[in-house]
Motif scaffolding. Structure first.
Motif, mmCIF file in Angstrom:
data_model
loop_
_atom_site.group_PDB
_atom_site.id
_atom_site.type_symbol
_atom_site.label_atom_id
_atom_site.label_comp_id
_atom_site.label_asym_id
_atom_site.label_seq_id
_atom_site.Cartn_x
_atom_site.Cartn_y
_atom_site.Cartn_z
ATOM 1 N N GLU A 1 106.407 15.942 97.402
ATOM 2 C CA GLU A 1 105.716 14.855 98.099
ATOM 3 C C GLU A 1 104.661 15.392 98.975
ATOM 4 O O GLU A 1 104.748 16.196 99.893
ATOM 5 C CB GLU A 1 106.796 14.067 99.070
ATOM 6 C CG GLU A 1 106.340 12.791 99.400
ATOM 7 C CD GLU A 1 105.834 12.855 100.859
ATOM 8 O OE1 GLU A 1 104.334 12.707 100.966
ATOM 9 O OE2 GLU A 1 106.394 12.887 101.816
ATOM 10 N N LEU A 2 103.310 15.210 98.398
ATOM 11 C CA LEU A 2 102.141 16.133 98.908
ATOM 12 C C LEU A 2 101.332 15.135 99.689
ATOM 13 O O LEU A 2 101.516 14.067 100.390
ATOM 14 C CB LEU A 2 101.661 16.763 97.782
ATOM 15 C CG LEU A 2 102.374 17.591 96.862
ATOM 16 C CD1 LEU A 2 101.563 18.068 95.681
ATOM 17 C CD2 LEU A 2 102.899 18.706 97.549
ATOM 18 N N GLY A 3 100.016 15.494 99.668
ATOM 19 C CA GLY A 3 99.084 14.772 100.668
ATOM 20 C C GLY A 3 98.781 13.588 100.516
ATOM 21 O O GLY A 3 99.161 12.879 99.117
ATOM 22 N N GLY A 4 98.332 12.707 101.284
ATOM 23 C CA GLY A 4 97.780 11.307 101.295
ATOM 24 C C GLY A 4 96.526 11.036 101.599
ATOM 25 O O GLY A 4 96.099 11.726 102.742
ATOM 26 N N ASN A 5 95.796 9.894 101.316
ATOM 27 C CA ASN A 5 94.797 9.586 102.239
ATOM 28 C C ASN A 5 94.656 7.986 101.656
ATOM 29 O O ASN A 5 94.235 7.277 100.931
ATOM 30 C CB ASN A 5 93.449 10.006 101.197
ATOM 31 C CG ASN A 5 92.175 9.724 101.873
ATOM 32 O OD1 ASN A 5 92.056 8.899 102.965
ATOM 33 N ND2 ASN A 5 91.102 10.326 101.373
ATOM 34 N N CYS A 6 95.589 7.495 102.642
ATOM 35 C CA CYS A 6 95.816 5.903 102.163
ATOM 36 C C CYS A 6 94.902 5.071 102.663
ATOM 37 O O CYS A 6 94.726 5.077 104.122
ATOM 38 C CB CYS A 6 97.290 5.751 102.970
ATOM 39 S SG CYS A 6 98.621 6.797 102.312
ATOM 40 N N PRO A 7 94.655 4.109 101.709
ATOM 41 C CA PRO A 7 93.710 2.906 102.123
ATOM 42 C C PRO A 7 94.489 1.801 102.645
ATOM 43 O O PRO A 7 95.639 1.371 102.279
ATOM 44 C CB PRO A 7 93.111 2.700 100.725
ATOM 45 C CG PRO A 7 94.032 2.925 99.903
ATOM 46 C CD PRO A 7 94.851 4.115 100.085
#
Length: 479
Positions: A248-254
């Motif tokens: 479960e890695l990085g996110g860049n959630c919109p």
């Protein structure tokens, strides 16, 4: 508070005598505790202990395993406030949020204990009337659970819960920033009667602990939550011994707010998911796209709600946002905001360290609202893991989806609309593992949670999580 590691149900110091100080991010001059910095040999000892324990634990009936897990939860519930205070001291989040994390962690473990009997094998019909095919599900072996500092207990529970329930044993490595609450929680497992070696906790450097865990041949599975860059390294090292992985890695959630959305609800939810835990959440709202017809109204409500946030030491009454946990994180946010301003963005609120003596010694940063941002800026295109909220304008449905998908990550997206067709279309087109429609709930233990693209693979939570810790075996019987 001097803590020791837990190996084979014994409290262990490092033979080197080296320790790691744990500091309060609200006052970095305050050392709240220390943990051992284990050697390679001691890390291997923990792995061998879990390897030997697996032979017994995997052959313990699921009901018995569940009984022990429930008892551990019962013991821990009696110490929730004590554990939560440790969590606030070492991580920085408000005490109220720390208590919520402890509760959610225990609820998660209880869920996996209660539902273990739902894991069933399979039988298949065959072409021969004297042949029977069975599919068995068996625990994978020793699991290395590597947990970050932002939600150390919750993310540990998402790994330990299903792993122990199906019969795996675990060597857990908490972050060196937040090991105290983990060690305190695992003590409850020991008191509940968990057999020796089933759950070990090791602390130390990545070289002497982390690298050993991801490369050791007796580790069969790695469950890792952390950055995408580190996740790629874990994949590379694990490939040498072909380990099973959940990453479960990085996110860049919109967050997309369409023209027919309830502006007040969307803005308030956006503030909550942007600034909760000082933005240090993998499913935090990292960037917002708001339809041009409601942009001004949305920003007004967003600013109004942001101004209600009280920044301070998480143990102080009324504080709703604590400091960032690390100096590295603080510098990353400061640098990204500065770069955005240089490229033409405007700060409507925040954008700096709060003024006042009580903030000087901590990693505090104001909740920061930016407009006139774009995808060339770090604050938009990178995972900030900090209290930043860039808000952008869109005009059409297709434009919003395109901008939301313009990232290497695919963890969570949020959509606000009253139009069911629009909500379903967006949910189908967004490239991520979870979509929240008119809500900003991220991961819940009863429902599957996993990333697409460079946000990782594998599933945590729900009954699907059990499968991550099981191997399938086909048995063909002629009789």
């Amino acid at each position: 508070m001097i803590y020791k590691c837990i190996i084979n149900n014994k409290f262990v110091e490092s033979s080197s005598g080296r320790t790691i100080p744990v500091r309060n991010p609200a006052n970095t001059e305050q050392v709240v505790g220390e943990v051992p910095s284990l050697t390679v040999e001691e890390t291997e000892q923990a792995i061998r202990s879990s390897y030997e324990a697996f032979k017994v634990w995997s052959n313990t009936g699921p009901s018995k395993r569940a009984e022990i897990l429930r008892q551990a939860v019962k013991v821990a519930r009696e110490r929730q406030n004590e554990i939560a205070k440790l969590l606030t001291l070492e991580q920085g989040k408000p005490f109220s949020e720390a208590k919520e994390e402890v509760k959610a962690s225990l609820d998660s473990i209880e869920y996996f204990a209660d539902n273990i009997l739902s894991v069933l094998g399979e039988t298949y019909s065959t072409e021969k009337n004297n042949r029977l095919s069975l599919v068995l599900k068996q625990p994978v072996g020793v699991v290395a659970a590597i947990v970050p500092w932002n939600y150390p207990l919750l993310l540990l529970s998402w790994k330990v819960g299903p792993a122990l329930a199906v019969g795996c044993t675990v060597v857990a490595k908490p972050s060196s920033y937040t090991p105290l609450s983990t060690l305190e929680l695992v003590k409850c497992f020991l008191e509940a009667g968990l057999p020796a070696g089933v759950l070990n906790v090791v602390t130390g450097t990545n070289k002497e602990v982390g690298e050993v865990l991801i490369s050791h041949p007796l580790i069969s599975k790695i469950a890792f939550t952390g950055s995408t860059d580190v996740g790629k390294h874990v994949m590379s090292e694990a490939s040498k011994t072909v380990k099973k992985l959940t990453l479960e890695l990085g996110g860049n959630c919109p967050m997309i707010v369409f023209e027919d959305a309830d502006v007040s609800i969307a803005a308030k939810d956006g503030v909550r998911r942007s600034f909760r835990n000082a933005g240090q959440i993998c499913n935090a709202v990292n960037r917002m796209y708001v339809h041009k017809s409601i942009f001004s109204d949305f920003v007004d409500v967003f600013l109004e709600e942001t101004k209600k946030i009280k920044v301070g030491n998480g143990l102080e009454e009324g504080v709703t946002m604590g400091p960032l946990t690390t100096l590295e994180g603080w510098r990353r946010v400061e640098s990204a905001v500065k770069e955005a301003l240089e490229k033409g963005a405007k700060v409507l609120y925040g954008g700096k360290k709060p003024s006042g003596d009580k903030f000087e010694k901590g990693y505090f940063y104001e909740p920061t609202v930016l407009v006139e941002t774009d995808h060339t800026m770090k604050v938009v295109k990178e995972e900030m893991f900090g209290p930043t909220a860039p808000i952008m304008v869109f005009e059409s449905f297709d434009e919003a989806i395109s901008m939301a998908n313009d990232t290497d990550y695919g963890l969570v997206a949020y959509v606000y609309t009253k139009d069911l067709t629009k909500a379903l279309r967006a949910s189908m087109l967004l490239q991520c593992g979870t979509v929240g429609v008119n809500n900003v709930v991220g991961g819940e233990f009863a429902y599957p949670y996993g990333g697409w693209k460079q946000s990782g693979f594998g599933v945590e939570n729900s009954h699907h999580a059990y499968e991550q810790y099981l191997l399938l075996k086909h048995v063909r019987i002629d009789y």
